[in-house]
Motif scaffolding. Structure first.
Motif, PDB file in Angstrom:
ATOM      1  N   LEU A 221      39.871  36.277  41.737  1.00  0.00           N
ATOM      2  CA  LEU A 221      38.443  36.062  41.469  1.00  0.00           C
ATOM      3  C   LEU A 221      37.614  36.349  42.718  1.00  0.00           C
ATOM      4  O   LEU A 221      36.570  37.004  42.649  1.00  0.00           O
ATOM      5  CB  LEU A 221      38.201  34.627  41.007  1.00  0.00           C
ATOM      6  CG  LEU A 221      38.557  34.290  39.562  1.00  0.00           C
ATOM      7  CD1 LEU A 221      38.504  32.780  39.345  1.00  0.00           C
ATOM      8  CD2 LEU A 221      37.612  34.992  38.582  1.00  0.00           C
ATOM      9  N   THR A 225      34.797  40.224  43.600  1.00  0.00           N
ATOM     10  CA  THR A 225      33.360  40.395  43.836  1.00  0.00           C
ATOM     11  C   THR A 225      33.152  41.330  45.022  1.00  0.00           C
ATOM     12  O   THR A 225      33.754  41.130  46.084  1.00  0.00           O
ATOM     13  CB  THR A 225      32.674  39.031  44.077  1.00  0.00           C
ATOM     14  OG1 THR A 225      31.273  39.233  44.280  1.00  0.00           O
ATOM     15  CG2 THR A 225      33.254  38.308  45.274  1.00  0.00           C
ATOM     16  N   HIS A 227      30.530  41.998  46.909  1.00  0.00           N
ATOM     17  CA  HIS A 227      29.476  41.828  47.897  1.00  0.00           C
ATOM     18  C   HIS A 227      29.804  40.784  48.954  1.00  0.00           C
ATOM     19  O   HIS A 227      30.701  39.961  48.798  1.00  0.00           O
ATOM     20  CB  HIS A 227      28.154  41.463  47.214  1.00  0.00           C
ATOM     21  CG  HIS A 227      28.203  40.206  46.407  1.00  0.00           C
ATOM     22  ND1 HIS A 227      28.279  40.190  45.036  1.00  0.00           N
ATOM     23  CD2 HIS A 227      28.198  38.902  46.785  1.00  0.00           C
ATOM     24  CE1 HIS A 227      28.307  38.940  44.610  1.00  0.00           C
ATOM     25  NE2 HIS A 227      28.259  38.143  45.642  1.00  0.00           N
ATOM     26  N   ALA A 256      22.955  38.000  48.395  1.00  0.00           N
ATOM     27  CA  ALA A 256      24.084  38.901  48.216  1.00  0.00           C
ATOM     28  C   ALA A 256      23.742  40.270  48.790  1.00  0.00           C
ATOM     29  O   ALA A 256      22.625  40.769  48.624  1.00  0.00           O
ATOM     30  CB  ALA A 256      24.421  39.023  46.733  1.00  0.00           C
ATOM     31  N   HIS A 258      25.519  44.218  49.166  1.00  0.00           N
ATOM     32  CA  HIS A 258      26.604  45.143  48.845  1.00  0.00           C
ATOM     33  C   HIS A 258      26.735  46.170  49.964  1.00  0.00           C
ATOM     34  O   HIS A 258      26.197  47.271  49.883  1.00  0.00           O
ATOM     35  CB  HIS A 258      26.342  45.827  47.503  1.00  0.00           C
ATOM     36  CG  HIS A 258      26.359  44.877  46.346  1.00  0.00           C
ATOM     37  ND1 HIS A 258      25.311  44.010  46.087  1.00  0.00           N
ATOM     38  CD2 HIS A 258      27.300  44.652  45.396  1.00  0.00           C
ATOM     39  CE1 HIS A 258      25.606  43.299  45.019  1.00  0.00           C
ATOM     40  NE2 HIS A 258      26.798  43.662  44.585  1.00  0.00           N
ATOM     41  N   ARG A 284      31.990  36.490  53.563  1.00  0.00           N
ATOM     42  CA  ARG A 284      32.397  36.913  52.238  1.00  0.00           C
ATOM     43  C   ARG A 284      31.860  35.942  51.200  1.00  0.00           C
ATOM     44  O   ARG A 284      31.545  34.800  51.503  1.00  0.00           O
ATOM     45  CB  ARG A 284      33.924  36.990  52.145  1.00  0.00           C
ATOM     46  CG  ARG A 284      34.624  35.650  52.233  1.00  0.00           C
ATOM     47  CD  ARG A 284      36.119  35.802  52.025  1.00  0.00           C
ATOM     48  NE  ARG A 284      36.814  34.532  52.093  1.00  0.00           N
ATOM     49  CZ  ARG A 284      36.941  33.697  51.079  1.00  0.00           C
ATOM     50  NH1 ARG A 284      36.389  33.988  49.909  1.00  0.00           N
ATOM     51  NH2 ARG A 284      37.606  32.556  51.207  1.00  0.00           N
ATOM     52  N   ALA A 285      31.777  36.387  49.980  1.00  0.00           N
ATOM     53  CA  ALA A 285      31.359  35.522  48.887  1.00  0.00           C
ATOM     54  C   ALA A 285      32.415  34.442  48.663  1.00  0.00           C
ATOM     55  O   ALA A 285      33.611  34.700  48.775  1.00  0.00           O
ATOM     56  CB  ALA A 285      31.170  36.341  47.618  1.00  0.00           C
ATOM     57  N   ASP A 289      29.650  31.592  44.727  1.00  0.00           N
ATOM     58  CA  ASP A 289      28.974  32.867  44.476  1.00  0.00           C
ATOM     59  C   ASP A 289      29.577  33.569  43.263  1.00  0.00           C
ATOM     60  O   ASP A 289      28.855  34.088  42.405  1.00  0.00           O
ATOM     61  CB  ASP A 289      29.094  33.778  45.705  1.00  0.00           C
ATOM     62  CG  ASP A 289      28.519  33.146  46.960  1.00  0.00           C
ATOM     63  OD1 ASP A 289      27.420  32.584  46.865  1.00  0.00           O
ATOM     64  OD2 ASP A 289      29.167  33.213  48.010  1.00  0.00           O
ATOM     65  N   VAL A 290      30.911  33.588  43.186  1.00  0.00           N
ATOM     66  CA  VAL A 290      31.583  34.221  42.053  1.00  0.00           C
ATOM     67  C   VAL A 290      31.226  33.508  40.753  1.00  0.00           C
ATOM     68  O   VAL A 290      30.938  34.137  39.733  1.00  0.00           O
ATOM     69  CB  VAL A 290      33.111  34.211  42.269  1.00  0.00           C
ATOM     70  CG1 VAL A 290      33.837  34.764  41.050  1.00  0.00           C
ATOM     71  CG2 VAL A 290      33.479  35.020  43.506  1.00  0.00           C
ATOM     72  N   ASP A 293      27.750  34.401  39.618  1.00  0.00           N
ATOM     73  CA  ASP A 293      27.738  35.765  39.089  1.00  0.00           C
ATOM     74  C   ASP A 293      28.273  35.802  37.657  1.00  0.00           C
ATOM     75  O   ASP A 293      27.691  36.434  36.767  1.00  0.00           O
ATOM     76  CB  ASP A 293      28.595  36.687  39.964  1.00  0.00           C
ATOM     77  CG  ASP A 293      27.866  37.128  41.221  1.00  0.00           C
ATOM     78  OD1 ASP A 293      26.654  36.891  41.309  1.00  0.00           O
ATOM     79  OD2 ASP A 293      28.521  37.690  42.110  1.00  0.00           O
ATOM     80  N   ILE A 294      29.389  35.106  37.440  1.00  0.00           N
ATOM     81  CA  ILE A 294      30.019  35.125  36.120  1.00  0.00           C
ATOM     82  C   ILE A 294      29.154  34.410  35.093  1.00  0.00           C
ATOM     83  O   ILE A 294      28.996  34.864  33.956  1.00  0.00           O
ATOM     84  CB  ILE A 294      31.427  34.504  36.198  1.00  0.00           C
ATOM     85  CG1 ILE A 294      32.352  35.436  36.997  1.00  0.00           C
ATOM     86  CG2 ILE A 294      32.005  34.250  34.810  1.00  0.00           C
ATOM     87  CD1 ILE A 294      33.715  34.853  37.294  1.00  0.00           C
ATOM     88  N   PRO A 300      33.426  39.800  37.077  1.00  0.00           N
ATOM     89  CA  PRO A 300      33.408  41.060  37.814  1.00  0.00           C
ATOM     90  C   PRO A 300      34.357  42.068  37.176  1.00  0.00           C
ATOM     91  O   PRO A 300      35.408  41.711  36.663  1.00  0.00           O
ATOM     92  CB  PRO A 300      33.889  40.656  39.216  1.00  0.00           C
ATOM     93  CG  PRO A 300      33.635  39.180  39.306  1.00  0.00           C
ATOM     94  CD  PRO A 300      33.798  38.657  37.918  1.00  0.00           C
TER      95      PRO A 300
END
Length: 309
Positions: A221, A225, A227, A256, A258, A284-285, A289-290, A293-294, A300
């Motif tokens: 996981l 991601t 970013h 975030a 990229h 790092r994320a 953060d993950v 996003d989800i 992702p």
């Protein structure tokens, strides 16, 4: 532990229905430390209530070490130790008496040595003879953990176990649970403290509106991601286009980015807007953060949903 196409529908007054779970399927292998994450109302507690036998699934099956929670409920419940969200206690007994009574529910005799170990490991030794009414909220939660473990269950279910508790209890609890997990106990954890899930759980399922939207190893996981995160402190207002995508906690802002080019573009926009930045770092994320996003738009692309089996 297996959840096989579990669905749950509640009926409201007037005949309308609310779907709490829709076809939830995944396995938890013996000895795993597994995380079940999701926003409020996602269905986590409903799923645990079905596992514990407090609620019946509308369809689907749940089993614990091969024991169906409906057809073989006595064996299934004996395999489980569940720490609920709510502080539930009997005000007429001391801590030690509460644990002895809990042992009796499972037919466990001569359990004093294990009770003493639980009291010591969970920082309750000096409260052993105190009445439950005299304990603080954090101490009552420690007793709930001890109650769940008093019959040495092979499967431990922790439903928001550290909600509203102090740092000392969190550290004590996780050290003890991690030790039990290394000894072979299976652990299912729900928590809103995602740093706990990232540190402890080898695999994670995420629920959204009663459905599994991500199921993968924690490392996958995090790797899925693309970013990085730009983190800094500021007392100034962000420009609108950055404010709409920022995660702000007090003075701390996270954006975030990229790649290096976007990091430079964000910094240039902050300078242009005269935003004073302190304690700038690029990292790092993390799992939070993950998770965000989800919840906003699906897993992702590089982290496929694992097969339920």
């Amino acid at each position: 532990m297996r959840f096989d196409a579990v669905a749950k529908t509640y009926r409201r007054g007037g005949g309308s229905e609310v779907r709490a779970l829709t076809g939830v399927s995944f396995d938890i292998q013996p000895g795993e430390f597994f995380g079940l994450l999701g926003p409020n109302g996602a269905g986590k507690t409903t799923l645990i209530s079905i596992l514990a036998g407090l609620s019946r699934a509308s369809s689907g099956r749940v089993s614990v070490l091969g024991h169906d929670v409906v057809d073989d409920y006595a064996a299934a419940r004996k395999c489980l130790g569940i720490v609920p969200q709510e502080l539930v206690f009997d005000p007429f007994f001391s801590v030690r008496e509460t644990l002895k009574i809990q042992s009796g529910y499972f037919g466990v005799r001569n359990n004093e040595a294990w009770i003493d170990e639980l009291l010591h490991e969970l920082g309750l030794a000096d409260k052993a003879n105190a009445n439950m009414r005299q304990l603080s909220g954090g101490m009552k939660r420690r007793v709930l953990v001890a109650q769940a473990l008093v019959h040495r269950p092979p499967v431990i279910v922790l439903d928001e176990p550290t909600a509203g508790v102090d740092v000392e209890l969190r550290q004590t609890l996780w050290a003890f649970i991690a030790r039990l997990n290394k000894q072979g106990h299976t652990v299912l954890l729900t928590t809103h403290y995602l740093e706990e899930a990232e540190a402890l759980c080898g695999r994670i399922a995420m629920l959204k509106q009663g459905e599994v939207v991500a199921l993968a190893r924690t490392a996958n996981l995090l790797a899925g991601t693309p970013h990085q995160m730009l983190r800094f402190k500021t007392d100034d207002a962000l420009p609108p286009e950055l404010a709409s995508q920022a995660r702000v906690t007090g003075r701390i802002v996270q954006l975030a980015a990229h790649g290096a080019g976007e990091v430079e573009r964000l910094l240039a926009r902050l300078r242009e807007a005269r935003v004073r930045v302190e304690d700038l770092e690029i990292g790092r994320a993390d799992l939070e953060d993950v998770f965000l996003d989800i919840m906003r738009g699906g897993a992702p692309a590089s982290v496929p949903l694992e097969a339920a089996a």
